[in-house]
Design a protein around this motif. Structure first.
Motif, mmCIF file in Angstrom:
data_model
loop_
_atom_site.group_PDB
_atom_site.id
_atom_site.type_symbol
_atom_site.label_atom_id
_atom_site.label_comp_id
_atom_site.label_asym_id
_atom_site.label_seq_id
_atom_site.Cartn_x
_atom_site.Cartn_y
_atom_site.Cartn_z
ATOM 1 N N LEU A 119 0.854 -1.192 0.000
ATOM 2 C CA LEU A 119 0.000 0.000 0.000
ATOM 3 C C LEU A 119 0.887 1.237 0.000
ATOM 4 N N SER A 120 0.736 2.062 -1.035
ATOM 5 C CA SER A 120 1.627 3.215 -1.207
ATOM 6 C C SER A 120 1.030 4.535 -0.739
ATOM 7 N N LYS A 121 -0.205 4.531 -0.284
ATOM 8 C CA LYS A 121 -0.844 5.758 0.189
ATOM 9 C C LYS A 121 -1.763 5.447 1.357
ATOM 10 N N TYR A 125 -9.753 9.548 3.088
ATOM 11 C CA TYR A 125 -10.519 10.192 2.034
ATOM 12 C C TYR A 125 -11.467 11.247 2.603
ATOM 13 N N ALA A 137 -7.354 1.486 -4.335
ATOM 14 C CA ALA A 137 -6.427 2.484 -4.880
ATOM 15 C C ALA A 137 -5.151 2.535 -4.041
ATOM 16 N N GLY A 138 -4.025 2.537 -4.707
ATOM 17 C CA GLY A 138 -2.743 2.576 -4.011
ATOM 18 C C GLY A 138 -2.222 1.209 -3.627
ATOM 19 N N THR A 140 -0.926 -2.640 -4.505
ATOM 20 C CA THR A 140 -0.325 -3.495 -5.529
ATOM 21 C C THR A 140 -0.033 -4.845 -4.884
ATOM 22 N N THR A 150 -1.738 -7.583 -9.171
ATOM 23 C CA THR A 150 -2.499 -6.442 -8.659
ATOM 24 C C THR A 150 -3.964 -6.516 -9.073
ATOM 25 N N GLN A 209 5.606 3.509 2.879
ATOM 26 C CA GLN A 209 4.645 2.451 2.615
ATOM 27 C C GLN A 209 3.773 2.282 3.845
ATOM 28 N N TYR A 210 2.609 1.669 3.638
ATOM 29 C CA TYR A 210 1.621 1.630 4.715
ATOM 30 C C TYR A 210 1.261 0.214 5.161
#
Length: 289
Positions: A119-121, A125, A137-138, A140, A150, A209-210
């Motif tokens: 998770l890149s974000k 929201y 979203a975000g 992969t 993905t 990264q998350y």
């Protein structure tokens, strides 16, 4: 006329005799014996990069009429994992009379690793963005067997959970590879109220990264994932002019992960601005066996 009828009858009888003879001959000469297959071991140990030639090593086949059919052996199927890194491979071979033979053995991968979701974000929201929200979203996913998977990620709110305003909501992301191994990660989605005055003043810690994976007994350094601060949707790395004099030391890190017990944990990063407004970002830590 009588002679013609007699000739027809004789021809018919001869045809029946010929057909019967052919059937008997076919039964006598037909090859109904399948080839015989063998493996030089009950299991094989290979890398996930092994090609078909390596997977066929040690498998042989022989037929009573066609002789050696080893070069004709093919891989029929690969099972799902029976346990970590192990699956069953089934081989098949046909002789020239289309008789088939099968044999199976266990395959042990030396370097198999389960698929992982990255998770890149941050899953954060605004309310107005929820109508077109893509919960994946975000995200992969990569796998040592299938590569980029993905497009197989499924992310959604947990059962009986629905979004009814600002707050934190539980969701689950999961992905499976072709061998049936599944990565499941429980996450949290945060909905913020963009009309709230404090929200416009809030700075959230920004991470590289998350989701982070580690093995049982191997502690991570949470501070190593801290990169900067996010403000109103814009990310600023530490040292950027937009952050003034803020640095990583101004972010407090709360890590309650039990690194000796497999499971999913949350590390909290908190930053309080000069206006006294606090922003919190969460890192999901997956401790694997």
């Amino acid at each position: 006329m009588r002679k013609v009828r007699l000739a027809v009858v004789v021809l018919f009888v001869l045809s029946l005799i010929g057909l019967g003879g052919y059937i008997v001959f076919d039964k006598i000469t037909r090859d109904t014996t399948p080839p015989v297959m063998s493996c030089d071991s009950e299991s094989i140990t290979v890398s996930v990069e092994a090609d078909e030639k390596e997977l066929l090593k040690g498998v042989s086949a022989r037929d009573n009429k066609d002789g050696d059919l080893t070069d004709s052996v093919r891989i029929a199927s690969m099972s799902r994992f029976t346990e970590n890194g192990k699956r069953t491979i089934r081989y098949v071979v046909f002789d020239s009379s289309n008789n088939a033979a099968e044999i199976s053995r266990e395959v042990q991968y030396t370097d198999y690793t389960p698929p992982q979701i990255q998770l890149s974000k941050a899953l954060r929201y605004k309310e107005e963005d929820l109508k077109e929200l893509d919960m994946g979203a975000g995200m992969t996913a990569t796998d040592c067997l299938d590569g980029d998977i993905t497009n197989k990620i499924r992310a959604g709110l947990n059962d009986d959970v629905y979004i009814d305003g600002p707050g934190t909501y539980a969701l689950t992301a999961q992905v499976s590879n072709s061998a049936g191994d599944t990565c499941v990660v429980p996450l949290e989605l945060t909905v913020v109220d963009s009309e709230n005055r404090d929200e416009g003043l809030r700075y959230y810690p920004m991470l590289s990264q998350y989701i982070v994976y580690t093995k049982k007994g191997q502690k991570i350094d949470p501070a190593s994932y801290l990169q900067g601060l996010e403000h109103n949707g814009t990310g600023y790395f530490f040292g950027d002019r937009g952050l003034s004099d803020a640095d990583a030391g101004d972010v407090s890190v709360n890590d309650q992960t039990d690194y000796n017990t497999p499971g999913t944990y949350t590390v909290e990063y908190t930053y309080t601005s000069k206006d006294g407004i606090t922003g919190t970002t969460k890192l999901t830590v997956v401790v694997e066996e």
